[in-house]
Design a protein around this motif. Structure first.
Motif, PDB file in Angstrom:
ATOM      1  N   ASP A   1     -14.886  24.820  12.363  1.00 27.69           N
ATOM      2  CA  ASP A   1     -13.892  25.690  11.708  1.00 27.69           C
ATOM      3  C   ASP A   1     -12.767  24.875  11.060  1.00 27.69           C
ATOM      4  OD1 ASP A   1     -12.693  24.792  14.000  1.00 27.69           O
ATOM      5  OD2 ASP A   1     -11.921  26.735  14.643  1.00 27.69           O
ATOM      6  N   ASP A   2     -12.917  23.560  11.032  1.00 21.69           N
ATOM      7  CA  ASP A   2     -11.899  22.734  10.363  1.00 21.69           C
ATOM      8  C   ASP A   2     -11.876  23.079   8.880  1.00 21.69           C
ATOM      9  OD1 ASP A   2     -11.801  21.615  12.842  1.00 21.69           O
ATOM     10  OD2 ASP A   2     -12.231  19.565  12.199  1.00 21.69           O
ATOM     11  N   LYS A   3     -10.678  23.081   8.300  1.00 24.47           N
ATOM     12  CA  LYS A   3     -10.614  23.439   6.882  1.00 24.47           C
ATOM     13  C   LYS A   3      -9.439  22.765   6.199  1.00 24.47           C
ATOM     14  CE  LYS A   3      -8.220  27.839   7.797  1.00 24.47           C
ATOM     15  NZ  LYS A   3      -8.497  28.437   9.086  1.00 24.47           N
ATOM     16  N   VAL A   4      -9.536  22.677   4.872  1.00 23.21           N
ATOM     17  CA  VAL A   4      -8.404  22.190   4.093  1.00 23.21           C
ATOM     18  C   VAL A   4      -7.297  23.229   4.212  1.00 23.21           C
ATOM     19  CG1 VAL A   4      -7.550  21.612   1.779  1.00 23.21           C
ATOM     20  CG2 VAL A   4      -9.821  20.846   2.489  1.00 23.21           C
ATOM     21  N   ALA A   5      -6.087  22.790   4.523  1.00 21.13           N
ATOM     22  CA  ALA A   5      -4.966  23.721   4.706  1.00 21.13           C
ATOM     23  C   ALA A   5      -4.651  24.446   3.394  1.00 21.13           C
ATOM     24  CB  ALA A   5      -3.741  22.960   5.200  1.00 21.13           C
ATOM     25  N   SER A   6      -4.314  25.723   3.510  1.00 20.58           N
ATOM     26  CA  SER A   6      -4.085  26.537   2.305  1.00 20.58           C
ATOM     27  C   SER A   6      -2.937  26.002   1.451  1.00 20.58           C
ATOM     28  CB  SER A   6      -3.808  27.984   2.703  1.00 20.58           C
ATOM     29  OG  SER A   6      -2.691  28.045   3.579  1.00 20.58           O
ATOM     30  N   PHE A   7      -1.958  25.350   2.096  1.00 18.38           N
ATOM     31  CA  PHE A   7      -0.797  24.857   1.345  1.00 18.38           C
ATOM     32  C   PHE A   7      -1.061  23.521   0.641  1.00 18.38           C
ATOM     33  CE2 PHE A   7      -0.292  23.525   5.827  1.00 18.38           C
ATOM     34  CZ  PHE A   7      -0.334  22.132   5.664  1.00 18.38           C
ATOM     35  N   SER A   8      -2.159  22.856   0.998  1.00 13.61           N
ATOM     36  CA  SER A   8      -2.415  21.499   0.493  1.00 13.61           C
ATOM     37  C   SER A   8      -2.660  21.513  -1.013  1.00 13.61           C
ATOM     38  CB  SER A   8      -3.630  20.903   1.222  1.00 13.61           C
ATOM     39  OG  SER A   8      -3.786  19.539   0.916  1.00 13.61           O
ATOM     40  N   ALA A   9      -1.890  20.720  -1.749  1.00 13.38           N
ATOM     41  CA  ALA A   9      -1.971  20.722  -3.212  1.00 13.38           C
ATOM     42  C   ALA A   9      -3.317  20.196  -3.698  1.00 13.38           C
ATOM     43  CB  ALA A   9      -0.835  19.890  -3.803  1.00 13.38           C
ATOM     44  N   SER A  10      -3.751  20.710  -4.836  1.00 13.43           N
ATOM     45  CA  SER A  10      -5.058  20.354  -5.403  1.00 13.43           C
ATOM     46  C   SER A  10      -4.911  19.711  -6.774  1.00 13.43           C
ATOM     47  CB  SER A  10      -5.927  21.601  -5.550  1.00 13.43           C
ATOM     48  OG  SER A  10      -6.122  22.244  -4.315  1.00 13.43           O
ATOM     49  N   GLY A  11      -5.902  18.904  -7.121  1.00 17.33           N
ATOM     50  CA  GLY A  11      -5.984  18.307  -8.446  1.00 17.33           C
ATOM     51  C   GLY A  11      -6.700  19.256  -9.401  1.00 17.33           C
ATOM     52  N   PRO A  12      -7.076  18.776 -10.590  1.00 19.05           N
ATOM     53  CA  PRO A  12      -6.798  17.431 -11.078  1.00 19.05           C
ATOM     54  C   PRO A  12      -5.337  17.277 -11.495  1.00 19.05           C
ATOM     55  CG  PRO A  12      -7.828  18.735 -12.802  1.00 19.05           C
ATOM     56  CD  PRO A  12      -7.814  19.599 -11.566  1.00 19.05           C
ATOM     57  N   THR A  13      -4.933  16.038 -11.783  1.00 18.84           N
ATOM     58  CA  THR A  13      -3.604  15.836 -12.345  1.00 18.84           C
ATOM     59  C   THR A  13      -3.638  16.238 -13.823  1.00 18.84           C
ATOM     60  OG1 THR A  13      -4.009  13.557 -13.062  1.00 18.84           O
ATOM     61  CG2 THR A  13      -3.241  13.872 -10.786  1.00 18.84           C
TER      62      THR A  13
ATOM     63  N   VAL B   1       0.863  -1.183   0.000  1.00 19.33           N
ATOM     64  CA  VAL B   1       0.000   0.000   0.000  1.00 19.33           C
ATOM     65  C   VAL B   1       0.903   1.237   0.000  1.00 19.33           C
ATOM     66  CG1 VAL B   1      -1.806   1.275   1.207  1.00 19.33           C
ATOM     67  CG2 VAL B   1      -1.775  -1.234   1.312  1.00 19.33           C
ATOM     68  N   VAL B   2       0.833   2.029  -1.053  1.00 17.57           N
ATOM     69  CA  VAL B   2       1.664   3.232  -1.137  1.00 17.57           C
ATOM     70  C   VAL B   2       0.820   4.449  -0.749  1.00 17.57           C
ATOM     71  CG1 VAL B   2       3.145   4.669  -2.586  1.00 17.57           C
ATOM     72  CG2 VAL B   2       3.020   2.190  -2.988  1.00 17.57           C
ATOM     73  N   VAL B   3       1.316   5.197   0.251  1.00 19.15           N
ATOM     74  CA  VAL B   3       0.647   6.415   0.710  1.00 19.15           C
ATOM     75  C   VAL B   3       1.594   7.579   0.448  1.00 19.15           C
ATOM     76  CG1 VAL B   3      -0.387   7.611   2.675  1.00 19.15           C
ATOM     77  CG2 VAL B   3      -0.540   5.105   2.520  1.00 19.15           C
ATOM     78  N   ALA B   4       1.136   8.547  -0.350  1.00 16.57           N
ATOM     79  CA  ALA B   4       2.007   9.675  -0.710  1.00 16.57           C
ATOM     80  C   ALA B   4       1.363  11.000  -0.337  1.00 16.57           C
ATOM     81  CB  ALA B   4       2.304   9.656  -2.210  1.00 16.57           C
ATOM     82  N   SER B   5       2.196  11.987  -0.050  1.00 17.41           N
ATOM     83  CA  SER B   5       1.678  13.328   0.225  1.00 17.41           C
ATOM     84  C   SER B   5       1.308  14.012  -1.095  1.00 17.41           C
ATOM     85  CB  SER B   5       2.719  14.149   0.979  1.00 17.41           C
ATOM     86  OG  SER B   5       3.969  14.086   0.350  1.00 17.41           O
ATOM     87  N   ALA B   6       0.262  14.842  -1.041  1.00 18.52           N
ATOM     88  CA  ALA B   6      -0.190  15.556  -2.237  1.00 18.52           C
ATOM     89  C   ALA B   6       0.829  16.618  -2.653  1.00 18.52           C
ATOM     90  CB  ALA B   6      -1.535  16.220  -1.966  1.00 18.52           C
ATOM     91  N   GLY B   7       1.537  17.158  -1.654  1.00 21.16           N
ATOM     92  CA  GLY B   7       2.466  18.258  -1.912  1.00 21.16           C
ATOM     93  C   GLY B   7       1.981  19.517  -1.217  1.00 21.16           C
ATOM     94  N   ASN B   8       2.900  20.449  -0.967  1.00 27.29           N
ATOM     95  CA  ASN B   8       2.578  21.674  -0.218  1.00 27.29           C
ATOM     96  C   ASN B   8       2.564  22.910  -1.104  1.00 27.29           C
ATOM     97  OD1 ASN B   8       2.569  19.994   2.021  1.00 27.29           O
ATOM     98  ND2 ASN B   8       4.660  20.518   2.624  1.00 27.29           N
ATOM     99  N   ASN B   9       2.297  22.726  -2.399  1.00 26.50           N
ATOM    100  CA  ASN B   9       2.293  23.858  -3.333  1.00 26.50           C
ATOM    101  C   ASN B   9       0.893  24.370  -3.638  1.00 26.50           C
ATOM    102  OD1 ASN B   9       5.084  23.795  -3.598  1.00 26.50           O
ATOM    103  ND2 ASN B   9       5.008  22.299  -5.260  1.00 26.50           N
ATOM    104  N   GLY B  10      -0.088  24.025  -2.766  1.00 30.16           N
ATOM    105  CA  GLY B  10      -1.465  24.444  -2.988  1.00 30.16           C
ATOM    106  C   GLY B  10      -1.636  25.941  -2.740  1.00 30.16           C
ATOM    107  N   PRO B  11      -2.849  26.441  -2.853  1.00 35.11           N
ATOM    108  CA  PRO B  11      -4.071  25.684  -3.160  1.00 35.11           C
ATOM    109  C   PRO B  11      -4.446  25.659  -4.642  1.00 35.11           C
ATOM    110  CG  PRO B  11      -4.658  27.893  -2.453  1.00 35.11           C
ATOM    111  CD  PRO B  11      -3.143  27.831  -2.475  1.00 35.11           C
ATOM    112  N   ASP B  12      -3.564  26.128  -5.506  1.00 34.01           N
ATOM    113  CA  ASP B  12      -3.952  26.220  -6.923  1.00 34.01           C
ATOM    114  C   ASP B  12      -4.242  24.854  -7.528  1.00 34.01           C
ATOM    115  OD1 ASP B  12      -3.698  28.922  -6.840  1.00 34.01           O
ATOM    116  OD2 ASP B  12      -1.707  28.986  -7.752  1.00 34.01           O
TER     117      ASP B  12
END
Length: 255
Positions: free
Chosen positions: A140-152, A99-110
């Motif tokens: 007040d939970d939210k998606v972090a501003s740095f979290s990378a977004s799709g689509p690929t 099972v491979v688990v990878a981080s999306a990346g911290n270049n979000g939110p674009d």
């Protein structure tokens, strides 16, 4: 380790220490953990370094019952996912039953900011959410501003899921590179606070370890399906999605 990042990530997944409230820190505190060191003191690595690490995991997986590969790093996308040499190695690992688990990346939110190897459609790619420093108040939970977004680039939905990744506390030695550069985030003892999709991926790897402990027969695809099926989507009062699937995937991981 010299940099500190890997230790921090590993402790989120598997640390068996108790906090001041008598709660265990790690998500899967009894999981066996192997560190495959591919990055240097500055947190840098080449494709060849990482591919050798994946190759080692593939060779040893049956000897040591290696079931999960946590890849808390992200590199720039330079080709279609199927042409990328690192991604080819990642796909081999998935096909071999890891099972491979990878981080999306911290270049979000674009949009289209997902990195390598998070852009591999098969694997579990994790974005980060934050509780906004209110641990038991959820509205007040939210998606972090740095979290990378799709689509690929190839139009796949990513991330697959989000997990806590804001101001996460983890183990880090006081003489590691990150602590010496950012002492303000260290508690003076053994704990250090970091935010990132790396930390979120560690949470999900811990959850996967619990799932595989419960049912070792699960395949990587079954693990991914169950994780996504059990996730909580962030919704507005009216029931519409608060974030698109390209920001939150299937939603917040639920162990």
């Amino acid at each position: 380790e010299a940099n500190g990042h890997g230790t921090h990530v590993a402790s989120i997944a598997t640390n068996s220490d108790y906090d001041v409230n008598g709660r265990i820190y790690g998500v899967a505190p009894n999981a066996a953990h192997v560190g495959i060191k591919a990055f240097d003191a500055e947190g840098k690595a080449t494709y060849a370094d990482v591919i050798r690490g994946i190759d080692w995991a593939l060779q040893k997986k049956d000897d040591i019952n290696l079931r999960i590969l946590n890849m808390s790093f992200s590199g720039p996308v330079r080709s279609h996912y199927w042409d990328d040499p690192l991604n080819k190695a990642v796909m081999k690992a998935w096909q071999a039953g890891i099972v491979v688990v990878a981080s999306a990346g911290n270049n979000g939110p674009d949009p289209m900011s997902i990195g390598v190897p998070g852009n591999v459609p098969y694997i579990i790619t994790v974005g980060a959410m934050t509780d906004d420093y209110t641990p038991f108040y959820y509205s007040d939970d939210k998606v972090a501003s740095f979290s990378a977004s799709g689509p690929t680039v190839e139009a796949f939905v990513k991330p697959d899921i989000v997990a806590p990744g804001g101001h996460m506390s983890g183990l880090m030695s006081f003489d590691s590179r990150i602590v010496t550069e950012h002492p303000e985030f260290h508690d003076g003892g053994r704990y250090f606070e970091m935010s990132g999709t790396s930390q979120a991926a560690a949470v999900v790897s811990g959850v996967v370890a619990l799932m595989l402990t419960d049912d070792p027969s699960l395949t990587p695809d079954q693990v991914k399906c169950r994780l996504m099926d059990g996730a909580y989507r962030a919704k507005n009062a009216g029931g519409s999605l608060r974030y698109s699937v390209f920001q939150q995937g299937a939603g917040l991981v639920s162990a």
